[in-house]
Design a protein around this motif. Structure first.
Motif, PDB file in Angstrom:
ATOM      1  N   ARG A   1      37.953  44.252 144.079  1.00 53.72           N
ATOM      2  CA  ARG A   1      38.568  42.917 143.989  1.00 53.72           C
ATOM      3  C   ARG A   1      37.756  42.035 143.043  1.00 53.72           C
ATOM      4  O   ARG A   1      36.528  42.047 143.066  1.00 53.72           O
ATOM      5  N   PHE A   2      38.468  41.245 142.249  1.00 48.58           N
ATOM      6  CA  PHE A   2      37.784  40.361 141.308  1.00 48.58           C
ATOM      7  C   PHE A   2      38.590  39.095 141.092  1.00 48.58           C
ATOM      8  O   PHE A   2      39.780  39.022 141.439  1.00 48.58           O
ATOM      9  N   ALA A   3      37.937  38.077 140.533  1.00 48.97           N
ATOM     10  CA  ALA A   3      38.622  36.837 140.172  1.00 48.97           C
ATOM     11  C   ALA A   3      37.880  36.181 139.018  1.00 48.97           C
ATOM     12  O   ALA A   3      36.654  36.067 139.043  1.00 48.97           O
ATOM     13  N   VAL A   4      38.627  35.777 138.021  1.00 47.37           N
ATOM     14  CA  VAL A   4      38.098  34.985 136.909  1.00 47.37           C
ATOM     15  C   VAL A   4      38.838  33.652 136.945  1.00 47.37           C
ATOM     16  O   VAL A   4      40.032  33.589 136.649  1.00 47.37           O
ATOM     17  N   PRO A   5      38.160  32.548 137.329  1.00 43.19           N
ATOM     18  CA  PRO A   5      38.846  31.258 137.436  1.00 43.19           C
ATOM     19  C   PRO A   5      39.259  30.699 136.077  1.00 43.19           C
ATOM     20  O   PRO A   5      38.717  31.087 135.032  1.00 43.19           O
ATOM     21  N   GLU A   6      40.177  29.766 136.117  1.00 43.88           N
ATOM     22  CA  GLU A   6      40.666  29.132 134.890  1.00 43.88           C
ATOM     23  C   GLU A   6      39.535  28.471 134.113  1.00 43.88           C
ATOM     24  O   GLU A   6      39.440  28.609 132.892  1.00 43.88           O
ATOM     25  N   ALA A   7      38.653  27.745 134.810  1.00 45.07           N
ATOM     26  CA  ALA A   7      37.555  27.053 134.120  1.00 45.07           C
ATOM     27  C   ALA A   7      36.639  28.040 133.411  1.00 45.07           C
ATOM     28  O   ALA A   7      36.176  27.784 132.291  1.00 45.07           O
ATOM     29  N   SER A   8      36.379  29.170 134.037  1.00 44.27           N
ATOM     30  CA  SER A   8      35.505  30.171 133.407  1.00 44.27           C
ATOM     31  C   SER A   8      36.183  30.827 132.221  1.00 44.27           C
ATOM     32  O   SER A   8      35.541  31.110 131.201  1.00 44.27           O
ATOM     33  N   ALA A   9      37.473  31.092 132.350  1.00 41.31           N
ATOM     34  CA  ALA A   9      38.210  31.649 131.208  1.00 41.31           C
ATOM     35  C   ALA A   9      38.132  30.708 130.011  1.00 41.31           C
ATOM     36  O   ALA A   9      37.911  31.146 128.867  1.00 41.31           O
ATOM     37  N   ARG A  10      38.272  29.421 130.244  1.00 39.32           N
ATOM     38  CA  ARG A  10      38.189  28.455 129.149  1.00 39.32           C
ATOM     39  C   ARG A  10      36.792  28.429 128.544  1.00 39.32           C
ATOM     40  O   ARG A  10      36.635  28.329 127.320  1.00 39.32           O
ATOM     41  N   LEU A  11      35.757  28.520 129.381  1.00 38.27           N
ATOM     42  CA  LEU A  11      34.390  28.530 128.871  1.00 38.27           C
ATOM     43  C   LEU A  11      34.145  29.743 127.975  1.00 38.27           C
ATOM     44  O   LEU A  11      33.503  29.638 126.929  1.00 38.27           O
ATOM     45  N   VAL A  12      34.646  30.899 128.385  1.00 33.98           N
ATOM     46  CA  VAL A  12      34.476  32.109 127.576  1.00 33.98           C
ATOM     47  C   VAL A  12      35.162  31.945 126.231  1.00 33.98           C
ATOM     48  O   VAL A  12      34.574  32.212 125.164  1.00 33.98           O
ATOM     49  N   ASN A  13      36.394  31.510 126.236  1.00 36.85           N
ATOM     50  CA  ASN A  13      37.141  31.374 124.986  1.00 36.85           C
ATOM     51  C   ASN A  13      36.510  30.329 124.074  1.00 36.85           C
ATOM     52  O   ASN A  13      36.448  30.508 122.848  1.00 36.85           O
ATOM     53  N   ALA A  14      36.014  29.241 124.674  1.00 41.47           N
ATOM     54  CA  ALA A  14      35.379  28.195 123.862  1.00 41.47           C
ATOM     55  C   ALA A  14      34.070  28.684 123.269  1.00 41.47           C
ATOM     56  O   ALA A  14      33.756  28.391 122.099  1.00 41.47           O
ATOM     57  N   ALA A  15      33.279  29.418 124.040  1.00 40.74           N
ATOM     58  CA  ALA A  15      32.012  29.936 123.519  1.00 40.74           C
ATOM     59  C   ALA A  15      32.258  30.874 122.347  1.00 40.74           C
ATOM     60  O   ALA A  15      31.568  30.800 121.317  1.00 40.74           O
ATOM     61  N   ARG A  16      33.223  31.733 122.470  1.00 39.28           N
ATOM     62  CA  ARG A  16      33.512  32.677 121.388  1.00 39.28           C
ATOM     63  C   ARG A  16      34.027  31.941 120.153  1.00 39.28           C
ATOM     64  O   ARG A  16      33.641  32.263 119.025  1.00 39.28           O
TER      65      ARG A  16
END
Length: 415
Positions: free
Chosen positions: A301-316
């Protein structure tokens, strides 16, 4: 040391096992009193872990797993035999994947045969653990089992296959779609699987009897952390929690510690933030490792929250590096990444196995412990940093007498 992840032409001397946590090796030591091996390609340097902030740069993003560690080992009786049950993963139908092990007389355990189907393990508080079926065809190490209170009827599953219908006990992929994606995507291709497409819709819903058992509560009262023979003695559960661990509302957690994050301290986190390094939390509940057989990982089981997804995309997008703290963080974020490399909020189950052939879409670096030569995790390291970098790093780790396992030293691999 050639063919690292395939030929396995090396071994780890027994004396290089970390037998106790770093803070218990001497007065004045803390969790961060471990060594840090850094691989940039085939260039290798040696550091103390508190030097990590100087090795990263402003704009880098660390992915951290917030899953807490469960007291997942519990004593039981199978007929006249004393067994230790390792509770691994809770399925959507209320069953648990469990591993039965035999006490070795030294406070730890050794492998034993699982099953047979229908066998009953007596646990504390009159709880009965009924073994139903192997988790995966061809392997009887892990079994799906149902915990019921003494005197209660066993739980029955309504609809579809009474044994769950798939390898995850009847609908593990429920709810596992990207936010805003009405159809869902297989986790191997960038998301969690769609329930109707993979699990037959409503099939696999459990009818809970009045005697249903709160297994996380039972483990809190009677369990202890999973311990293997390379450790010297039992440690409190607090020794297996990372600074990032957050209790889940449903009592879910990891059977074994997401150990790459163990050396982090609040002071080190504050220093990293002060230098412009960001953190993105995600969750992956780890199951019981295959300590002897080194089987590939199974769905978790896993979860990637919306805020973390945005942080990843912004960092890249801003030129920062995305560095996963642990192989669990790699598995989670890569399961939420589409073929375009964009990470989307996602929760469910992932059966993704990261290999050099599959590659990584998001991760630029990996902070991880040192793995056994048989471990499938080495293929993930090769996917991140390349085979030559991994081989060179492990040559240096062996020559430098680095320590292995969950209380050991750590390795930072950067592309």
């Amino acid at each position: 040391m050639r063919a690292l992840a395939r030929g396995r032409a090396w071994s780890v001397p027994e004396e290089l096992s970390a037998r106790v946590p770093a803070e218990r090796r001497g007065p004045g030591l803390g969790r961060d009193a471990v060594r840090l091996l850094v691989s940039r390609g085939t260039e290798v340097t040696h550091h103390a872990f508190p030097e990590l902030p100087g090795l990263l740069r402003a704009g880098d993003l660390l992915l951290v797993n917030t899953s807490p560690t469960l007291a997942a080992a519990a004593d039981g009786r199978l007929g006249s035999d004393h067994v230790v049950v390792h509770f691994s993963t809770r399925g959507e139908d209320g069953r648990w994947a469990v591993e039965l092990r035999a006490p070795d007389g030294r406070g730890t355990t050794r492998p034993r045969a699982g099953g047979p189907a229908g066998a009953v393990v007596e646990l504390a508080e009159g709880v009965r653990l009924v073994l139903e079926e192997p988790l995966a065809a061809g392997s009887e190490r892990l079994w799906w089992a149902r915990a019921v209170a003494s005197g209660a009827r066993d739980g029955r599953v309504r609809g579809g296959n009474a044994l769950g219908g798939n390898a995850l006990g009847g609908g593990p992929h429920d709810g596992g779609t990207h936010d805003g994606d009405a159809t869902g995507t297989d986790a191997r291709d960038g998301g969690a699987a769609d329930a109707d497409a993979r699990d037959g819709g409503a099939a696999g819903r459990v009818v809970r009897p009045s005697g249903v058992v709160d297994v996380p509560g039972l483990l809190r009262r009677h369990g202890r952390p999973i311990r293997y023979a390379y450790t010297e003695r039992d440690q409190p559960l607090s020794a297996y929690q990372t600074v990032f661990a957050l209790p889940g509302a449903d009592g879910a957690g990891s059977a074994e510690m997401p150990s790459a994050a163990r050396p982090f301290t609040p002071r080190l986190v504050a220093e990293l933030v002060s230098r412009g390094v960001q953190f993105a939390p995600l969750t992956l509940h780890t199951g019981v490792a295959s300590a002897e057989a080194h089987e590939p990982p199974y769905p978790e089981r896993f979860a990637v929250p919306e805020a973390s997804a945005r942080l990843v995309n912004a960092a890249r997008a801003g030129g920062g590096r995305v560095v996963a703290v642990g192989t669990t963080a790699v598995r989670a974020v890569e399961s939420a990444a589409g073929a375009d490399g964009i990470v989307r909020a996602c929760a469910g189950w992932t059966d993704l196995v990261v290999t050099p052939g599959r590659g990584v879409r998001v991760v630029d670096g990996l902070l991880t412990g040192l793995h056994e030569p048989e471990a499938s995790h080495l293929l993930m390291l090769e996917a991140v940093a390349g085979r030559e970098a991994v081989e060179r790093g492990y040559e240096e780790a062996l020559a430098g007498r680095y320590l292995w396992h969950e209380f050991g030293d750590v390795h930072l691999l950067l592309r």
